[in-house]
Structures are given as C-alpha cells and as structure tokens.
Motif scaffolding. Structure first.
Motif, short mmCIF file in Angstrom:
data_model
loop_
_atom_site.label_atom_id
_atom_site.label_comp_id
_atom_site.label_asym_id
_atom_site.label_seq_id
_atom_site.Cartn_x
_atom_site.Cartn_y
_atom_site.Cartn_z
N MET A 1 0.73 -1.21 -0.11
CA MET A 1 0.00 0.01 0.04
C MET A 1 1.05 1.18 0.02
N GLY A 2 0.53 2.25 -0.64
CA GLY A 2 1.43 3.37 -0.70
C GLY A 2 1.27 4.26 0.46
N VAL A 3 2.21 5.07 0.46
CA VAL A 3 2.16 6.04 1.60
C VAL A 3 0.80 7.01 1.50
N ARG A 4 0.13 7.25 2.63
CA ARG A 4 -0.82 8.18 2.81
C ARG A 4 -0.54 9.38 3.23
N ASP A 5 -1.17 10.28 2.90
CA ASP A 5 -1.31 11.80 3.19
C ASP A 5 -1.77 12.04 4.72
N PRO A 6 -0.91 12.46 5.54
CA PRO A 6 -1.35 12.35 7.05
C PRO A 6 -2.48 13.27 7.16
N THR B 1 -5.23 13.66 5.00
CA THR B 1 -6.30 12.97 4.71
C THR B 1 -6.52 11.68 5.78
N GLU B 2 -5.60 11.06 6.06
CA GLU B 2 -5.73 9.77 7.06
C GLU B 2 -6.28 10.39 8.35
N TRP B 3 -6.12 11.61 8.62
CA TRP B 3 -6.79 12.30 10.01
C TRP B 3 -8.02 12.30 9.67
N MET B 4 -8.33 13.06 8.53
CA MET B 4 -9.79 13.35 8.08
C MET B 4 -10.65 11.72 8.07
N ARG B 5 -9.95 10.90 7.58
CA ARG B 5 -10.41 9.59 7.66
C ARG B 5 -11.22 8.94 9.17
N VAL B 6 -9.85 9.29 10.10
CA VAL B 6 -10.09 8.89 11.28
C VAL B 6 -11.37 9.61 11.90
N GLN B 7 -11.21 10.72 11.66
CA GLN B 7 -12.38 11.53 12.24
C GLN B 7 -13.84 11.43 11.64
N ALA B 8 -13.78 11.04 10.43
CA ALA B 8 -15.06 10.46 9.79
C ALA B 8 -15.61 9.15 10.54
N TYR B 9 -14.65 8.35 10.61
CA TYR B 9 -15.13 6.94 11.30
C TYR B 9 -15.47 7.22 12.94
N ARG B 10 -14.72 7.98 13.23
CA ARG B 10 -15.15 8.50 15.08
C ARG B 10 -16.49 9.03 14.97
N ARG B 11 -16.97 9.64 14.03
CA ARG B 11 -18.32 10.51 14.14
C ARG B 11 -19.35 9.29 13.78
N MET B 12 -19.11 8.03 13.11
CA MET B 12 -20.10 7.04 13.00
C MET B 12 -20.34 6.28 14.05
#
Length: 84
Positions: A1-6, A8-19
């Motif tokens: 898997m490629g390197v992810r933009d930190p 973007t990754e933080w936004m993804r984590v936040q979206a999961y936490r809101r679920m």
C-alpha cells in the motif's frame, strides 16, 4: 500500500469516529462483501468453467484464515457423508 497523506488519514479517522458502532460494522460488512465479490470474480475470470461447489470452496480458501478454511472443509465433508 502506498504512503498516505497524514491530513487525509486524519480526516478519515475523524469520519470513522463520528460514525456509530452500527455504521462502522455495516461499513466493514460491506467492505468484506465487496472483497468476496472481487475474489469470486477473479476465480471466475481464471476458471470460467468452474463448478458452483468448487467456486464456493475456492472463495472460502482465499477469504478465510487457513485453519478456519480447513475446519469448514472438514465440517462440510462430515455433513455430506451424514446426509447420504
């Protein structure tokens, strides 16, 4: 898997936490089903004449951990013997 933009990754984590927990489980189940569909399509692409039973067996072998796949195979064999 490629390197992810930190960021973007933080936004993804936040979206999961809101679920809700239910939403996260539903998302995981959907992702699993999509993965199974991809595996099934890959097998059918390689072996277009595969029987439905062999297709199920191959999907199980690719999706489940090895030990669990072997347990399922043994169980299904005992079930087919007991019903005949």
């Amino acid at each position: 898997m490629g390197v992810r933009d930190p960021q973007t990754e933080w936004m993804r984590v936040q979206a999961y936490r809101r679920m809700s927990g239910e939403q996260r489980i539903a998302l995981a189940a959907e992702m699993f089903e999509d993965g199974v569909a991809i595996v099934r399509a890959s097998i059918l692409n390689r072996y277009p004449d595969i029987s439905p039973d062999e297709l199920k067996r191959q999907v199980r072998r690719r999706v489940l951990p090895r030990g669990l796949a072997l347990q399922v195979e043994r169980y299904l064999q005992t079930m087919s013997v007991s019903t005949t």
